[in-house]
Design a protein around this motif. Structure first.
Motif, PDB file in Angstrom:
ATOM      1  N   LYS A 130       0.972  -1.302   0.009  1.00  0.00           N
ATOM      2  CA  LYS A 130       0.068   0.196   0.096  1.00  0.00           C
ATOM      3  C   LYS A 130       0.840   1.228   0.021  1.00  0.00           C
ATOM      4  N   ILE A 131       2.205   1.243   0.631  1.00  0.00           N
ATOM      5  CA  ILE A 131       2.936   2.417   0.883  1.00  0.00           C
ATOM      6  C   ILE A 131       3.525   2.538  -0.603  1.00  0.00           C
ATOM      7  N   GLU A 132       3.786   1.296  -1.255  1.00  0.00           N
ATOM      8  CA  GLU A 132       4.654   1.651  -2.526  1.00  0.00           C
ATOM      9  C   GLU A 132       3.459   2.081  -3.634  1.00  0.00           C
ATOM     10  N   ALA A 133       2.183   1.759  -3.425  1.00  0.00           N
ATOM     11  CA  ALA A 133       1.215   1.954  -4.401  1.00  0.00           C
ATOM     12  C   ALA A 133       0.961   3.608  -4.306  1.00  0.00           C
ATOM     13  N   ALA A 134       1.001   4.250  -3.112  1.00  0.00           N
ATOM     14  CA  ALA A 134       0.758   5.685  -2.817  1.00  0.00           C
ATOM     15  C   ALA A 134       2.144   6.264  -3.646  1.00  0.00           C
ATOM     16  N   GLN A 135       3.102   5.641  -3.652  1.00  0.00           N
ATOM     17  CA  GLN A 135       4.576   6.522  -3.888  1.00  0.00           C
ATOM     18  C   GLN A 135       4.482   6.317  -5.222  1.00  0.00           C
ATOM     19  N   MET A 136       3.862   5.410  -6.126  1.00  0.00           N
ATOM     20  CA  MET A 136       3.712   5.177  -7.330  1.00  0.00           C
ATOM     21  C   MET A 136       2.678   6.417  -8.066  1.00  0.00           C
ATOM     22  N   MET A 137       1.820   6.399  -7.257  1.00  0.00           N
ATOM     23  CA  MET A 137       0.658   7.639  -7.368  1.00  0.00           C
ATOM     24  C   MET A 137       1.143   8.908  -7.187  1.00  0.00           C
ATOM     25  N   GLY A 138       2.446   8.935  -6.874  1.00  0.00           N
ATOM     26  CA  GLY A 138       3.242  10.477  -6.771  1.00  0.00           C
ATOM     27  C   GLY A 138       2.510  11.333  -5.495  1.00  0.00           C
ATOM     28  N   ALA A 139       2.073  10.647  -4.256  1.00  0.00           N
ATOM     29  CA  ALA A 139       1.841  10.977  -2.844  1.00  0.00           C
ATOM     30  C   ALA A 139       3.114  11.570  -2.311  1.00  0.00           C
ATOM     31  N   SER A 140       2.836  12.710  -1.750  1.00  0.00           N
ATOM     32  CA  SER A 140       3.943  13.211  -0.883  1.00  0.00           C
ATOM     33  C   SER A 140       4.158  12.449   0.267  1.00  0.00           C
ATOM     34  N   ARG A 141       5.504  12.585   0.871  1.00  0.00           N
ATOM     35  CA  ARG A 141       5.833  11.687   2.004  1.00  0.00           C
ATOM     36  C   ARG A 141       5.075  12.007   3.293  1.00  0.00           C
ATOM     37  N   TYR A 142       4.513  13.481   3.490  1.00  0.00           N
ATOM     38  CA  TYR A 142       3.678  13.480   4.446  1.00  0.00           C
ATOM     39  C   TYR A 142       2.432  12.694   4.301  1.00  0.00           C
ATOM     40  N   ARG A 143       1.720  12.837   3.023  1.00  0.00           N
ATOM     41  CA  ARG A 143       0.539  12.252   2.690  1.00  0.00           C
ATOM     42  C   ARG A 143       0.646  10.575   2.908  1.00  0.00           C
ATOM     43  N   ILE A 144       1.653  10.046   2.625  1.00  0.00           N
ATOM     44  CA  ILE A 144       1.987   8.685   2.702  1.00  0.00           C
ATOM     45  C   ILE A 144       1.936   8.270   4.385  1.00  0.00           C
ATOM     46  N   LEU A 145       2.738   9.323   4.896  1.00  0.00           N
ATOM     47  CA  LEU A 145       2.735   8.901   6.397  1.00  0.00           C
ATOM     48  C   LEU A 145       1.604   8.937   7.195  1.00  0.00           C
TER      49      LEU A 145
END
Length: 228
Positions: A130-145
């Motif tokens: 789920k973290i990697e999926a959010a990264q591939m979608m371009g989510a910011s680090r704060y948004r992922i956290l």
């Protein structure tokens, strides 16, 4: 003496009638405030530990090691010793070092590192996919956290907070032995020193009821927010 004889013991006991409610209220206040403070600051500390760990969203080894050392030291100090060490600090913060107000500060400070490690463990167990999926979608680090890691861990965070609250209830009994007030003080002063086993038994029953209610509410909330 028959401790089940309602005519001369249990709730007809004048000590129970006069002091049980006050002692229970003090225990609930100590537990509520200490859980609130430890939960808030422990969550922040746990999130920082998770983010700065070597495989975290914001890896920073010096910060992670320094905070980790502080947390480990905090967890290693026994609560009774910490309560004595913090007498002056407690008096400065709440104006007194005894009673439930005086016990609240060391209770919270002793629980913060304990809860921080639980938070770190909860967040570290979030599905990496789920973290990697959010990264591939371009989510910011704060948004992922906040939007992925913390959000996905909410059910387990509530379970950990429940464990924290129950642990603090146990600590309040120890605090009562050194002037902290609450059910622990009543058990020591009236039940132990005066050998009144009916009072001890009632206090145990009250604590068991409180713990059971906390566990039931925690389990219910955890299930309500778990959408997996």
């Amino acid at each position: 003496m028959n401790i089940l004889a309602a005519d001369d013991t249990w709730f007809n006991n004048p000590v129970i009638q006069k002091e049980l409610w006050n002692a229970t209220s003090e225990t609930l206040l100590m537990t509520a405030w200490a859980t609130l403070l430890a939960g808030f600051f422990g969550l922040i500390l746990g999130v920082i530990l998770t983010a700065t760990r070597p495989n975290g969203i914001l890896p920073n080894r010096p910060i992670y090691q320094i905070l980790g050392f502080i947390v480990n030291v905090g967890r290693a100090i026994p609560f009774i010793i910490l309560m004595v060490l913090l007498i002056n600090v407690t008096r400065m913060i709440v104006g007194q070092a005894n009673g439930w107000q005086g016990a609240m500060v060391p209770l919270a400070l002793s629980a913060i590192p304990y809860f921080a490690r639980m938070v770190e463990s909860n967040l570290a167990n979030v599905d990496r996919g789920k973290i990697e999926a959010a990264q591939m979608m371009g989510a910011s680090r704060y948004r992922i956290l906040t939007g992925v890691i913390v959000r996905e861990a909410v059910p387990t965070l509530i379970q950990s907070l429940t464990i924290l609250c129950i642990t603090i209830i146990g600590y309040t009994a120890m605090a009562g032995a050194v002037g902290g007030g609450g059910l622990g003080a009543l058990a020591i002063n009236q039940g132990y020193y005066r050998s009144e086993m009916d009072i001890l038994l009632i206090i145990v029953v009250v604590i068991v009821v409180i713990v059971s209610i906390v566990q039931i509410v925690g389990d219910m909330l955890s299930r309500l927010v778990d959408h997996r």
